[in-house]
Scaffold this active site. Structure first.
Site, PDB file in Angstrom:
ATOM      1  NE  ARG A  27      -9.038  -9.736  -4.100  1.00 54.68           N
ATOM      2  CZ  ARG A  27     -10.166  -9.227  -3.635  1.00 54.68           C
ATOM      3  NH1 ARG A  27     -11.280  -9.337  -4.333  1.00 54.68           N
ATOM      4  NH2 ARG A  27     -10.195  -8.602  -2.467  1.00 54.68           N
ATOM      5  CD  GLU A  29      -7.118  -1.918  -0.275  1.00 50.58           C
ATOM      6  OE1 GLU A  29      -5.994  -2.265   0.135  1.00 50.58           O
ATOM      7  OE2 GLU A  29      -8.171  -2.389   0.172  1.00 50.58           O
ATOM      8  CG  ASN A  59      -9.074  -4.959  -3.811  1.00 45.91           C
ATOM      9  OD1 ASN A  59      -8.210  -5.177  -2.972  1.00 45.91           O
ATOM     10  ND2 ASN A  59     -10.204  -4.358  -3.505  1.00 45.91           N
ATOM     11  CG  HIS A  81     -12.545  -2.131   9.352  1.00 46.31           C
ATOM     12  ND1 HIS A  81     -12.671  -0.761   9.278  1.00 46.31           N
ATOM     13  CD2 HIS A  81     -12.135  -2.410  10.614  1.00 46.31           C
ATOM     14  CE1 HIS A  81     -12.335  -0.242  10.445  1.00 46.31           C
ATOM     15  NE2 HIS A  81     -12.011  -1.206  11.276  1.00 46.31           N
ATOM     16  CD  GLU A 115     -11.224  -1.528  -2.248  1.00 49.54           C
ATOM     17  OE1 GLU A 115     -10.654  -1.126  -1.206  1.00 49.54           O
ATOM     18  OE2 GLU A 115     -11.802  -2.619  -2.326  1.00 49.54           O
ATOM     19  CD  GLU A 145      -4.238   6.182   4.158  1.00 50.10           C
ATOM     20  OE1 GLU A 145      -5.391   5.964   4.588  1.00 50.10           O
ATOM     21  OE2 GLU A 145      -3.836   5.759   3.062  1.00 50.10           O
ATOM     22  CE  LYS A 175      -4.102  -1.990   2.214  1.00 55.67           C
ATOM     23  NZ  LYS A 175      -3.619  -3.379   2.280  1.00 55.67           N
TER      24      LYS A 175
END
Length: 759
Positions: A452, A448, A450, A394, A434, A359, A275
């Protein structure tokens, strides 16, 4: 093809004349002479003829070949003698694809023997006449051959894919296999000892055992999966989501073994897997990121100083993995060091890496993600956005597309940023970028990517009308994207609700056990039930406890939400506790109806959701002894439900017997009574009948046509049986052994969530 045709000796003279007319202006004089009646009777010489064609994507049905899996009827690249057949990427505007589909499947090439497969009943001239509309013949000179070689080097060659190994399990494996079956591609399943009789094993053409039940010894064994791919002749591996889908080392191993990985290249997975590195890369690409620190220095003093610079509250997040592990919200400076130690320790245990990033913590965030697709030719498009803000721990439980309440200009900006992010890492295949949206400032930031196919991809399919798994296979074969950006259309609205086996009142603790009774909504063009289990299957302790994904669509959000409520009410589950009552309560909540959502929605409205009539019914419960009495009462006094539910209850409960069977029978009978009540509601509310009060009024059934199944989805498992007089919520006497199982179950649940990749 031409060499095979030249061997044919029985073609009629009229067919030869027809063929000559069809090839006039295309073939050279030498080829015309070779096709003359005199020369057809001779042994054909070697021809320096290059045969090029553009084939359609969909492969013809492949005959079953249990002992050899190398049969391929997909487009190919073969060379037989000096006659070459080279597949080229399909042009979006070329009519040759449909022309090629007229050629019989039995007359197409096969990569088994690298030669044309000659049909036994098709005359040579008839075959060539049919092929002439799709195949352009050209005589090759030395310079022409050189030009063709240069062109083929510049364009990626198509990868022949006739067999795909699905390196996953559960609903995503079944989902992928459904598309493979439609494309006439053989599917190969792998299974652990716990999944020997699973639905994805029964759905595949061939299945191989990969190892014991534990994921690390089976579905995470990349070497064993590659060995199986070689044994069965699979040209490609589809990783699904979770497990090995974002493992750069596995993707690289596939390349080394000559197996196509249906996903992005290892470099893209590696770049987005960290990340911190991903955020640095996005910053250099001009994609907005949340203000924070993403560097290498992990000393406590330095990170504490960076936290003061960013400003509290801040978010500490692990640089690897996901699912909320290694994440801490720090609101006061004096809590920073303790939270940092806890986050680093949790990240190291879960992902083997204790590095973290800092962050700025956004107080009211929305989770909005964009579906992107890129091919091997440098093209990239987006398929619009999804809102995944309704989460617990989450992790998402309800997603929708498109995101509600955003302007067309905002959509254009966030989708363009997602495409830029994909291009920045040389992405190929399906990916999801995202973003986090600050509801107060209306700013969005990269979170981030993903690398996939996402769990929630069906909502994008519903609003775009595209099959994303088919897109993945096309891209893996080397084809260009099926659509340009301007051709991607957004139509209607869609929701997805994830049905989990979990105990909501006990902190969403994952559950396990047999699905003793399971009824789902009726699938249709507007309702999809993506599942990997059936009635009688077990929800295992080793993997993700997802039972199904319920996906609905409608022309607008209001109608789609109404359909979601009705479909959730049609779900009936007995044997394991589920989150259905919570999903129903969220779908009926006024805040969700007005799209007033953020990632804290469930947490903020938890008490309200759990005290609603829906959740209260799901949280209540009767003991198993009480269930036996309820079974007898329901069977005798069920009215219309007695006829509908009596036989069904007996058939389901008979194999169980005892108190457990009686409790299941009670649930089935009660559900039958409710279904009978729904029918009576419809009759009593019809214009031809006089108005009459509902037999069992509910604030939801009268207002929206929604009727909850109160006795289903209770937070208790029927196996192992609790003692006589125990509460249905599991608060009865368990003893030390039972307490140990429950504590161990929480640890196993955390492990299987990570292995399953909830997305």
């Amino acid at each position: 093809m031409i060499r095979w045709a030249l061997h044919a000796r029985a073609a009629s003279r009229r067919s030869r004349r027809t063929l000559a007319k069809g090839l006039r202006g295309v073939a050279s004089p030498r080829v015309a002479r070779l096709l003359s009646p005199q020369r057809l009777s001779e042994t054909p010489p070697t021809l320096p003829v290059a045969t090029q064609f553009r084939a359609p994507y969909q492969s013809p049905p492949v005959p079953a070949a249990p002992a050899a899996f190398a049969v391929s009827s997909a487009p190919f690249s073969v060379r037989a003698g000096s006659v070459s057949a080279v597949a080229a990427p399909r042009s979006r505007s070329s009519p040759s694809a449909s022309a090629f589909s007229a050629i019989p499947a039995s007359a197409r090439f096969s990569t088994v023997n690298r030669a044309p497969s000659a049909p036994s009943s098709l005359p040579a001239a008839s075959y060539l006449a049919a092929a002439s509309s799709a195949i352009s013949l050209s005589v090759s000179t030395a310079s022409a051959n050189s030009a063709a070689s240069a062109a083929s080097a510049a364009t990626p060659a198509l990868v022949p894919i006739s067999t795909v190994l699905v390196a996953n399990r559960g609903e995503i494996a079944c989902r992928v296999m459904r598309t493979l079956k439609r494309l006439a591609i053989r599917s190969v399943a792998v299974y652990s000892d716990a999944d020997r009789d699973a639905l994805h094993v029964r759905s595949a053409d061939v299945a191989f055992r990969v190892g014991p039940a534990a994921a690390r010894e089976s579905y995470l064994r990349g070497d064993a999966i590659l060995d199986i791919a070689e044994r069965c002749g699979a040209q490609a591996i589809h990783p699904g989501y979770g497990f090995l889908s974002e493992n750069a080392a596995f993707a690289a191993a596939c390349q080394q073994r000559g197996v196509e990985f249906i996903g992005p290249p290892p470099s893209a997975i590696q770049a987005m897997g960290d990340k911190s590195a991903a955020k640095e890369l996005m910053t250099s690409a001009g994609v907005p990121v949340v203000p924070g620190y993403h560097g290498e220095d992990q000393s406590e003093g330095f990170l504490e100083e960076e936290a003061r610079r960013i400003g509290y509250p801040i978010l500490i997040k692990a640089t690897q993995g996901g699912g909320g592990k290694g994440m801490r919200i720090v609101r006061r400076p004096q809590d920073f060091l303790a939270s940092l130690a806890g986050a680093a320790r949790e990240a190291a245990a879960a992902f083997g890496n204790g590095r973290v990033l800092l962050e700025r913590y956004i107080q009211r965030p929305r989770h909005i993600e964009v579906q992107v697709f890129a091919d091997k030719h440098g093209n990239a498009v987006h398929l619009f956005e999804r809102d995944c803000s309704v989460q617990r721990r989450h992790q998402k439980i309800i997603e929708e597309a498109p995101a509600p309440g955003i302007s067309p200009e905002f959509r254009r900006q966030i989708c363009a940023a997602a495409v830029d992010a994909a291009k920045a890492v040389g992405y190929v295949g399906a990916g999801t970028v995202e973003f986090i949206l600050d509801c107060d400032s209306n700013e969005f930031f990269f979170m981030e990517m993903n690398t996939r196919l996402q769990v929630e991809h069906p909502v994008t399919e519903m609003v775009t009308g595209q099959d994303l798994v088919e897109w993945q296979v096309r891209v893996a074969r080397g084809e260009p994207l099926p659509l340009n950006q301007e051709d991607v259309r957004l139509t209607g609205h869609a929701f997805e609700a994830r049905v989990y086996a979990e105990n909501v009142p006990r902190g969403f603790l994952p559950a396990a056990g047999p699905l003793l009774y399971l009824r789902t909504p009726e699938p249709s063009a507007c309702v999809r039930v993506e599942t990997g289990v059936q009635e009688g299957d077990d929800v295992s302790t080793f993997y993700d406890p997802m039972i199904a994904k319920l996906v609905v669509s409608a022309p607008n959000r209001s109608e789609a939400l109404q359909r979601l409520r009705q479909s959730l009410g049609q779900y009936e589950v007995a044997g394991v506790p589920t989150n259905l009552a919570l999903l129903q309560a969220v779908a009926c909540h006024a805040g969700f109806e007005h799209a007033d959502v953020d990632t804290h929605f469930v947490q903020r409205h938890y008490d309200e959701l759990m005290t609603s009539p829906l959740a209260s019914a799901g949280r209540g419960g009767v003991g198993l002894a009480g269930g036996a009495a309820a079974a007898a009462a329901a069977a005798e006094t069920g009215g219309g439900g007695r006829m509908a539910g009596g036989e069904e209850a007996r058939s389901v409960a008979a194999p169980l017997g005892g108190v457990e069977g009686a409790a299941v029978a009670a649930m089935v009978c009660q559900c039958a009574v409710e279904r009978w009540g729904e029918q009576m509601d419809c009759l009593l509310s019809s214009p031809s009948s006089p108005p009459s009060p509902s037999p069992s009024p509910s604030p939801w059934s009268s207002a929206s046509g929604f009727r909850p199944n109160y006795l289903y989805s209770r937070p208790f498992a029927l196996s192992p049986c609790l003692g006589e007089g125990s509460g249905a919520d599991g608060e009865g006497e368990e003893g030390e052994e039972g307490k140990g199982r429950r504590k161990g179950g929480k640890r196993r649940g955390e492990e299987r969530e990570e292995a399953g990749g909830r997305g």
